[in-house]
Design a protein around this motif. Structure first.
Motif, short mmCIF file in Angstrom:
data_model
loop_
_atom_site.label_atom_id
_atom_site.label_comp_id
_atom_site.label_asym_id
_atom_site.label_seq_id
_atom_site.Cartn_x
_atom_site.Cartn_y
_atom_site.Cartn_z
N ILE A 33 0.84 -1.21 0.00
CA ILE A 33 0.00 0.00 0.00
C ILE A 33 0.87 1.25 0.00
N LEU A 34 1.93 1.24 0.82
CA LEU A 34 2.83 2.39 0.87
C LEU A 34 3.50 2.63 -0.47
N ILE A 35 3.93 1.55 -1.11
CA ILE A 35 4.57 1.68 -2.43
C ILE A 35 3.59 2.25 -3.44
N ALA A 36 2.37 1.71 -3.44
CA ALA A 36 1.36 2.18 -4.39
C ALA A 36 1.00 3.64 -4.14
N ASP A 37 1.02 4.05 -2.87
CA ASP A 37 0.71 5.45 -2.55
C ASP A 37 1.67 6.40 -3.27
N PHE A 38 2.92 5.97 -3.45
CA PHE A 38 3.92 6.81 -4.11
C PHE A 38 3.93 6.62 -5.63
N VAL A 40 1.33 5.35 -7.77
CA VAL A 40 0.10 5.69 -8.51
C VAL A 40 0.00 7.21 -8.66
N PRO A 41 -0.12 7.69 -9.90
CA PRO A 41 -0.17 9.14 -10.13
C PRO A 41 -1.44 9.77 -9.54
N ASP A 42 -1.28 10.98 -9.02
CA ASP A 42 -2.41 11.78 -8.54
C ASP A 42 -3.21 11.05 -7.46
N HIS A 43 -2.55 10.27 -6.65
CA HIS A 43 -3.24 9.54 -5.59
C HIS A 43 -3.12 10.29 -4.28
N ASP A 44 -4.23 10.48 -3.61
CA ASP A 44 -4.28 11.12 -2.30
C ASP A 44 -4.56 10.05 -1.26
N TRP A 45 -3.57 9.70 -0.46
CA TRP A 45 -3.73 8.58 0.47
C TRP A 45 -4.71 8.88 1.60
N ILE A 46 -5.03 10.15 1.80
CA ILE A 46 -6.03 10.50 2.81
C ILE A 46 -7.44 10.36 2.25
N THR A 49 -9.16 5.55 -1.31
CA THR A 49 -9.15 4.30 -0.57
C THR A 49 -8.14 3.31 -1.16
N ILE A 50 -7.93 2.23 -0.44
CA ILE A 50 -7.07 1.15 -0.94
C ILE A 50 -7.67 0.57 -2.21
N SER A 51 -8.99 0.55 -2.30
CA SER A 51 -9.66 0.06 -3.51
C SER A 51 -9.26 0.87 -4.73
N ASP A 52 -9.08 2.18 -4.54
CA ASP A 52 -8.65 3.02 -5.66
C ASP A 52 -7.26 2.62 -6.14
N LEU A 53 -6.41 2.20 -5.20
CA LEU A 53 -5.07 1.75 -5.57
C LEU A 53 -5.12 0.41 -6.30
N GLY A 54 -6.17 -0.38 -6.00
CA GLY A 54 -6.28 -1.72 -6.56
C GLY A 54 -6.92 -1.76 -7.93
N ALA A 55 -7.13 -0.61 -8.53
CA ALA A 55 -7.71 -0.56 -9.87
C ALA A 55 -6.80 0.27 -10.78
N GLY A 56 -6.72 -0.11 -12.03
CA GLY A 56 -5.93 0.66 -12.97
C GLY A 56 -4.59 0.02 -13.30
N LYS A 57 -3.71 0.81 -13.89
CA LYS A 57 -2.44 0.34 -14.42
C LYS A 57 -1.57 -0.34 -13.37
N ILE A 61 0.37 -3.97 -7.80
CA ILE A 61 1.14 -3.69 -6.59
C ILE A 61 0.31 -4.01 -5.35
N VAL A 62 -0.90 -3.46 -5.29
CA VAL A 62 -1.77 -3.72 -4.16
C VAL A 62 -2.28 -5.16 -4.17
N ASP A 63 -2.50 -5.70 -5.38
CA ASP A 63 -2.97 -7.09 -5.46
C ASP A 63 -1.98 -8.05 -4.79
N ILE A 64 -0.69 -7.80 -4.97
CA ILE A 64 0.32 -8.63 -4.30
C ILE A 64 0.11 -8.59 -2.79
N GLY A 65 -0.11 -7.40 -2.25
CA GLY A 65 -0.34 -7.26 -0.82
C GLY A 65 -1.63 -7.92 -0.37
N ILE A 66 -2.68 -7.78 -1.17
CA ILE A 66 -3.97 -8.39 -0.82
C ILE A 66 -3.85 -9.90 -0.76
N TYR A 67 -3.18 -10.49 -1.75
CA TYR A 67 -3.02 -11.95 -1.77
C TYR A 67 -2.12 -12.41 -0.63
N ALA A 68 -1.11 -11.62 -0.31
CA ALA A 68 -0.23 -11.97 0.80
C ALA A 68 -1.00 -11.95 2.12
#
Length: 206
Positions: A33-38, A40-46, A49-57, A61-68
């Motif tokens: 999640i921390l890696i994706a926060d940096f 993913v372009p134009d992402h506001d971690w506040i 949501t994590i779901s926003d990180l889990g969609a798109g190009k 990154i987040v899928d690896i964390g979710i499966y782990a």
């Protein structure tokens, strides 16, 4: 009966390995999640949501964390079955851990994230509700069994269940400007449950 009889060396190694992975899976999830926060372009971690990180190009990154994290829940379920503490609550909890693992996996695999996707049945919202209920019932059900072994683990599980009960419903009423930060807070509670159980299991076989 001596501990050596109850927990021979082979079993200790099995428990130690799964306990360590349960913790590692939580770390991988948090780091992804921390890696994706940096990344993913134009992402506001506040706000986002994590779901926003889990969609798109960069969804992988987040899928690896979710499966782990799903695998960490499976590890906890295996340990709970292997070192069954007795009682229906414990049995319900270990099955609940396995179901939680399946839910987390499906959330990552289906990539719906409540975006009104019409490609097949949209089940994200139902997965979220099921996860919310189980995340309260699992630690509550396992608390008594954990308490039988002494130490603070039973009390911690009760506290986590109570904290989840008062915290999780708030998410649905939050402004979209801060729900991303709040979702991460809920994720910390979920990971704390897994780490608490992993520590308990490791302690039993030291």
């Amino acid at each position: 009966m001596a501990r050596e009889t109850l927990y021979p060396e082979a079993r200790r190694g099995f428990v130690t390995a799964l306990s360590l992975y349960a913790c590692l899976g939580c770390v991988i999830f948090a780091v992804s999640i921390l890696i994706a926060d940096f990344v993913v372009p134009d992402h506001d971690w506040i706000a986002d949501t994590i779901s926003d990180l889990g969609a798109g190009k960069y969804e992988y990154i987040v899928d690896i964390g979710i499966y782990a994290f799903a695998a960490a829940l499976i590890a906890a379920a295996l340990l709970a079955a292997h070192l069954h503490s007795g009682g229906r609550g414990w049995s319900f909890g270990l099955v609940g851990l396995a179901v939680l693992a399946l839910i987390v996996f499906l959330v990552g695999a289906r990539n719906e994230y409540g975006d009104q996707d019409k490609d097949g049945a949209v089940i994200h919202v139902y997965l979220v509700y099921a996860l919310g209920v189980l995340q309260f019932l699992v630690p509550l059900g396992m608390a008594r069994g954990a308490g039988r072994h002494g130490g603070p683990h039973g009390r911690i599980l009760v506290a986590l269940a109570a904290l989840w009960l008062v915290s999780a419903p708030v998410f649905f009423f939050l402004s979209t400007g801060i729900d991303g930060l709040y979702e991460r807070y809920l994720g910390v509670i979920a990971m704390a449950m897994v780490v608490t159980l992993a520590h308990l299991f490791h302690r039993l076989c030291r």
